[in-house]
Scaffold this motif. Sequence first.
Motif, PDB file in Angstrom:
ATOM      1  N   ALA A  65       0.843  -1.188   0.000  1.00 38.70           N
ATOM      2  CA  ALA A  65       0.000   0.000   0.000  1.00 38.70           C
ATOM      3  C   ALA A  65       0.876   1.236   0.000  1.00 38.70           C
ATOM      4  N   LEU A  66       0.374   2.289  -0.591  1.00 45.63           N
ATOM      5  CA  LEU A  66       0.990   3.601  -0.576  1.00 45.63           C
ATOM      6  C   LEU A  66      -0.097   4.610  -0.279  1.00 45.63           C
ATOM      7  N   ARG A  67      -0.050   5.186   0.923  1.00 45.38           N
ATOM      8  CA  ARG A  67      -1.084   6.123   1.355  1.00 45.38           C
ATOM      9  C   ARG A  67      -0.442   7.471   1.652  1.00 45.38           C
ATOM     10  N   SER A  68      -1.131   8.543   1.299  1.00 44.89           N
ATOM     11  CA  SER A  68      -0.661   9.890   1.610  1.00 44.89           C
ATOM     12  C   SER A  68      -1.864  10.737   2.015  1.00 44.89           C
ATOM     13  N   LYS A  69      -1.593  11.753   2.852  1.00 45.43           N
ATOM     14  CA  LYS A  69      -2.684  12.568   3.379  1.00 45.43           C
ATOM     15  C   LYS A  69      -2.181  13.982   3.635  1.00 45.43           C
ATOM     16  N   PRO A  70      -2.536  14.952   2.779  1.00 42.70           N
ATOM     17  CA  PRO A  70      -2.241  16.362   3.092  1.00 42.70           C
ATOM     18  C   PRO A  70      -3.397  16.973   3.883  1.00 42.70           C
ATOM     19  N   LEU A  71      -3.071  17.794   4.882  1.00 42.67           N
ATOM     20  CA  LEU A  71      -4.092  18.370   5.757  1.00 42.67           C
ATOM     21  C   LEU A  71      -3.788  19.838   6.027  1.00 42.67           C
ATOM     22  N   VAL A  72      -4.850  20.615   6.216  1.00 43.90           N
ATOM     23  CA  VAL A  72      -4.748  21.983   6.694  1.00 43.90           C
ATOM     24  C   VAL A  72      -5.414  22.034   8.066  1.00 43.90           C
ATOM     25  N   LEU A  73      -4.661  22.429   9.092  1.00 39.02           N
ATOM     26  CA  LEU A  73      -5.130  22.373  10.474  1.00 39.02           C
ATOM     27  C   LEU A  73      -5.118  23.781  11.075  1.00 39.02           C
ATOM     28  N   PRO A  74      -6.286  24.431  11.214  1.00 37.16           N
ATOM     29  CA  PRO A  74      -6.338  25.776  11.810  1.00 37.16           C
ATOM     30  C   PRO A  74      -6.522  25.744  13.324  1.00 37.16           C
ATOM     31  N   PHE A  75      -6.201  26.866  13.946  1.00 32.35           N
ATOM     32  CA  PHE A  75      -6.336  27.011  15.397  1.00 32.35           C
ATOM     33  C   PHE A  75      -6.630  28.469  15.711  1.00 32.35           C
ATOM     34  N   VAL A  76      -7.571  28.696  16.640  1.00 33.90           N
ATOM     35  CA  VAL A  76      -7.905  30.043  17.098  1.00 33.90           C
ATOM     36  C   VAL A  76      -8.118  29.995  18.606  1.00 33.90           C
ATOM     37  N   MET A  77      -7.531  30.957  19.328  1.00 33.95           N
ATOM     38  CA  MET A  77      -7.708  31.019  20.774  1.00 33.95           C
ATOM     39  C   MET A  77      -7.814  32.478  21.204  1.00 33.95           C
ATOM     40  N   TYR A  78      -8.808  32.761  22.034  1.00 35.71           N
ATOM     41  CA  TYR A  78      -8.983  34.098  22.602  1.00 35.71           C
ATOM     42  C   TYR A  78      -9.073  33.963  24.115  1.00 35.71           C
ATOM     43  N   LYS A  79      -8.229  34.697  24.808  1.00 39.20           N
ATOM     44  CA  LYS A  79      -8.188  34.671  26.265  1.00 39.20           C
ATOM     45  C   LYS A  79      -8.439  36.077  26.791  1.00 39.20           C
ATOM     46  N   ARG A  80      -9.387  36.180  27.699  1.00 42.49           N
ATOM     47  CA  ARG A  80      -9.761  37.469  28.269  1.00 42.49           C
ATOM     48  C   ARG A  80      -9.664  37.408  29.788  1.00 42.49           C
ATOM     49  N   LYS A  81      -8.895  38.298  30.351  1.00 43.41           N
ATOM     50  CA  LYS A  81      -8.818  38.415  31.804  1.00 43.41           C
ATOM     51  C   LYS A  81      -9.876  39.418  32.232  1.00 43.41           C
ATOM     52  N   LEU A  82     -10.970  38.906  32.802  1.00 40.88           N
ATOM     53  CA  LEU A  82     -12.089  39.768  33.143  1.00 40.88           C
ATOM     54  C   LEU A  82     -11.730  40.750  34.249  1.00 40.88           C
ATOM     55  N   ASN A  83     -11.018  40.257  35.263  1.00 42.85           N
ATOM     56  CA  ASN A  83     -10.501  41.109  36.330  1.00 42.85           C
ATOM     57  C   ASN A  83      -9.309  40.401  36.939  1.00 42.85           C
ATOM     58  N   SER A  84      -8.918  40.797  38.127  1.00 40.60           N
ATOM     59  CA  SER A  84      -7.709  40.221  38.725  1.00 40.60           C
ATOM     60  C   SER A  84      -7.873  38.760  39.100  1.00 40.60           C
ATOM     61  N   THR A  85      -9.100  38.255  39.146  1.00 42.30           N
ATOM     62  CA  THR A  85      -9.325  36.884  39.609  1.00 42.30           C
ATOM     63  C   THR A  85     -10.059  36.010  38.614  1.00 42.30           C
ATOM     64  N   GLN A  86     -10.532  36.534  37.498  1.00 44.67           N
ATOM     65  CA  GLN A  86     -11.355  35.762  36.579  1.00 44.67           C
ATOM     66  C   GLN A  86     -10.822  35.867  35.156  1.00 44.67           C
ATOM     67  N   SER A  87     -10.914  34.744  34.431  1.00 46.40           N
ATOM     68  CA  SER A  87     -10.474  34.733  33.042  1.00 46.40           C
ATOM     69  C   SER A  87     -11.369  33.812  32.229  1.00 46.40           C
ATOM     70  N   LEU A  88     -11.445  34.086  30.921  1.00 45.46           N
ATOM     71  CA  LEU A  88     -12.275  33.332  29.985  1.00 45.46           C
ATOM     72  C   LEU A  88     -11.429  32.975  28.776  1.00 45.46           C
ATOM     73  N   ILE A  89     -11.545  31.712  28.312  1.00 44.59           N
ATOM     74  CA  ILE A  89     -10.789  31.241  27.157  1.00 44.59           C
ATOM     75  C   ILE A  89     -11.741  30.585  26.167  1.00 44.59           C
ATOM     76  N   LEU A  90     -11.688  31.013  24.915  1.00 43.70           N
ATOM     77  CA  LEU A  90     -12.437  30.410  23.821  1.00 43.70           C
ATOM     78  C   LEU A  90     -11.440  29.859  22.816  1.00 43.70           C
ATOM     79  N   GLN A  91     -11.708  28.636  22.314  1.00 46.32           N
ATOM     80  CA  GLN A  91     -10.683  27.997  21.505  1.00 46.32           C
ATOM     81  C   GLN A  91     -11.294  27.059  20.467  1.00 46.32           C
ATOM     82  N   TYR A  92     -10.684  27.051  19.290  1.00 46.01           N
ATOM     83  CA  TYR A  92     -11.021  26.064  18.254  1.00 46.01           C
ATOM     84  C   TYR A  92      -9.730  25.419  17.774  1.00 46.01           C
TER      85      TYR A  92
END
Length: 909
Positions: free
Chosen positions: A604-631
Amino acid sequence: MTSTRYRFFALLIQPVIWCSGLFAQTTFSITLSAEKDKTIPTCCFQLSVLQNGKTFQPRTAISGKDTTIRLPLTASCLYELFLEHDNTVYNSIQLNTDSLTAGSLLQQTFTIKVKNLSEVIVTQKTPYYKGDTLVIPVDSIKTRPYSPASELLNKVPGVEVGLNGDVKVNGKKVDEITVNGQRLFGGNAKATLEAIKSDMVQQLEVVERENSSGEKVPSLNLKLQKSRSRGWYGDVTAMGANQQHYKTDLRLNYIKPKLYLNSFINQNNINERSLSEQSLYSFTNSFKKDIAAYSITEQQGQGNVSVTRSDDNLFESGATQYGITKVTSGGISLSKSGKNNSTDAFLLTEKFTRSQTQDYYGSLFLNPFTQKDSSSTYEQLNRYNLLANISHQVTAGSRNSLKFAQTIRFSGDETARNTSTRNILSTPENGVILKNLITSFTSPETKRLNLVTQGMWLHRFKKPACVFSAYTRYEFEKNSFDNTYTNTGLGFNNQEVNRWGNRHIAELQLVQSLPVNRELLFEMRVNNRYDTWSIEQAAYNYDSASSAYSSYLPMMSANPLSISNYRGQALANLLYKKTKSTFITGLGLYYWQSVRNLNTRQLALRSKPLVLPFVMYKRKLNSTQSLILQYRSGWDIPANDQLVPLPDSTNIQQVRTGNPMLDGAFRHAVSASFSSSGKSGHLFSFALQGIYIDDPVTASSITDSRGKISNTFAQYGSTKQVNLSLFWLNFNASKPFNAFASLFVSGNSSYALNNNVPFNFNSLFGIFYFGGRWKISKNTEADMKWQMNYNGYKDTRSSRGDLRNTLIITLENAFPNEWYTTVNANVQFNGVNSPDNRVNPFLRADVAKYFTKKNRCRLVAGLRNIFNVNKITTFAQTATLQAINQFNTLPRLFTLGFTWYFDKWTGKN
């Protein structure tokens, strides 16, 4: 260095009546003064104010010598004021308004010892976040004299050390343990915790990073007390028990700044191991973690898109405390650093023997049939491991560092099994159409040798965030497998399968970080890996009468098979960072090619090209809280057993050469997480993750008319998964009660085509933890942990759920004249899938007496596993299989042991 004293005084509260007397407001005047020769500027301090546990005033900088804040005077209100510098809480005060009246004048004086800006004696007793690191002060937790660090960790809510030495923080298994940032015994959890004593630890530092599979795993660093930074210590233990059980243990350690030398020798047959489970990946790819320390995108959000890998675990297969075990192990670890160089070396060796009886009950869902299996197996496993590693780093100036490492691993397994299996295949109406009884004996033996060489060059430019690194790895693996078996159920007798082969792996990785400006960073990463396997396999009939091989079985042989894999990956990450927000986007280009040849002919001879994206947003709401969104998107590399031939087994009377059409699995993952850390010791985290997996190939089982079971790769489909996790912690070492709770729920929905027949399967997994520690009195503490597991499935034919509860209660007492007792009760309430084993009670108790000067000697008597009259039950479920395993009971023991401790410390407080 002479310490500097800062006095914070003249905390004055003056009432001011306004708004027609409806509101009362109190003024706090804070004045800071310091000696002129040693001073931290006033502007470096920040002040946070909480009202009834909630943020009343965000953390604000103190801009001058005198700072005044105004707070309303309301009934039954609790104010908490925190004075911080560089994310470290210097001191705090609590003020209840019920004790105040209009016109009250209060004064508070703080005294803090400081050596320099980076070495502060912290008086904080509650967990807090320092950047992305969770810091848990533990120096005020009381433990037994000379107890290992594992006892200290078990007293921290949310932290758990299992019987096999694995450490969990917030319900997640710790990937690595370090001591003051240094790896002892290669980061092995149990060996490290046994080498460090409880009274040596000042605080725990936990940081979560994503592994290459996209899962967040915590690493744990033990920060030591200054008074325990120089000296030598150790202990000698001898223990005897009934039924000819015993334990001997010798440990010798020496530490000083920039030098750690630790060693141990252990032998026992009481179901204790000196090493925890650990992945070979952590050794053979250790430099990648060092490179990640200089990668901004790695530090901020693990912005690199990645391809999953299959772990090769060390010191496992028997780490669970089942059956009768005998362990002989030893290790030595050296970590030394100088001005321009550092050396790390360790040697670990273990010989492990386990004997046990296992009952297996399982259902395999194969539309439109359900195959039910039951078997009873006696197993004896002999395993030996030797792992050695040495690495050396040289620093050339302030911008260049070179690091080299050599790893050697040798292992072997010998397993003997007697198996009696009954297979039942039923229709959707539960009509039995096939019964088959197989009786067999198998005796496989595996030997393996790994040689790994690693090299790394790291160069820093004038700009702090501008870094270039080069990493290379070469690994050679030699392995062999022999399996002799007898199978009377299908008419075959005395067959043997032999497999042997060599594997070569070469890898190169380049990373370049380029800061565009103070807020924008561009990072590139290129990774190339090539590996090739050469595998030969043969099968024979064996004539027991003449003690010779009588025939060669070509249908069960693959001679020779070669596999070559190339993996190329190019990543580009862009990071944009503001004071409270961080945004990372990444794009990965991935290429995989696999070539398989059988008898020099291309299979067998197998090949696989792929495009792999990534997105991340991190928000520090205040001194004690943070939010992270990610794909994140990724790709599952095919498992090794899908690529190479498999040995014969009792149920599969054939040898596979691997699936020639195998590609792997593509996945998408979206997640959202929120974390909050209260100044009063409250921590809360929430994470929601959705995963979609496009499975081009998975394994399924086929049973023919003779009852012969074989495996094929004819199942195509997809899996949807939703994961929810919650964690809450309330921990303050000065309070009598601390508690934590965590919840993990995973729902799976699978669709597949099995031989062109649609197949649907839905499953639900849930794990709920609740635990608390209560200081009943000055000398008595109680610990409670409750775990509830739910496993359920539903398909086109039926549905079923199973609920299991485990309750663990530990009671510790300290009596006058250095007497200590510990009682541990463990009760398991099993669900409907364990009809013969509804309740499992376990009890462990010991009483210890310390004597001689400085409690150098300990005499301990104990009872183990007194009430375990039933078998231990484990439960596993996948998209197509539900299985229950029951193991024989643990040995009931009465133990009597003696330990001598020795130490000599020269460190200063």
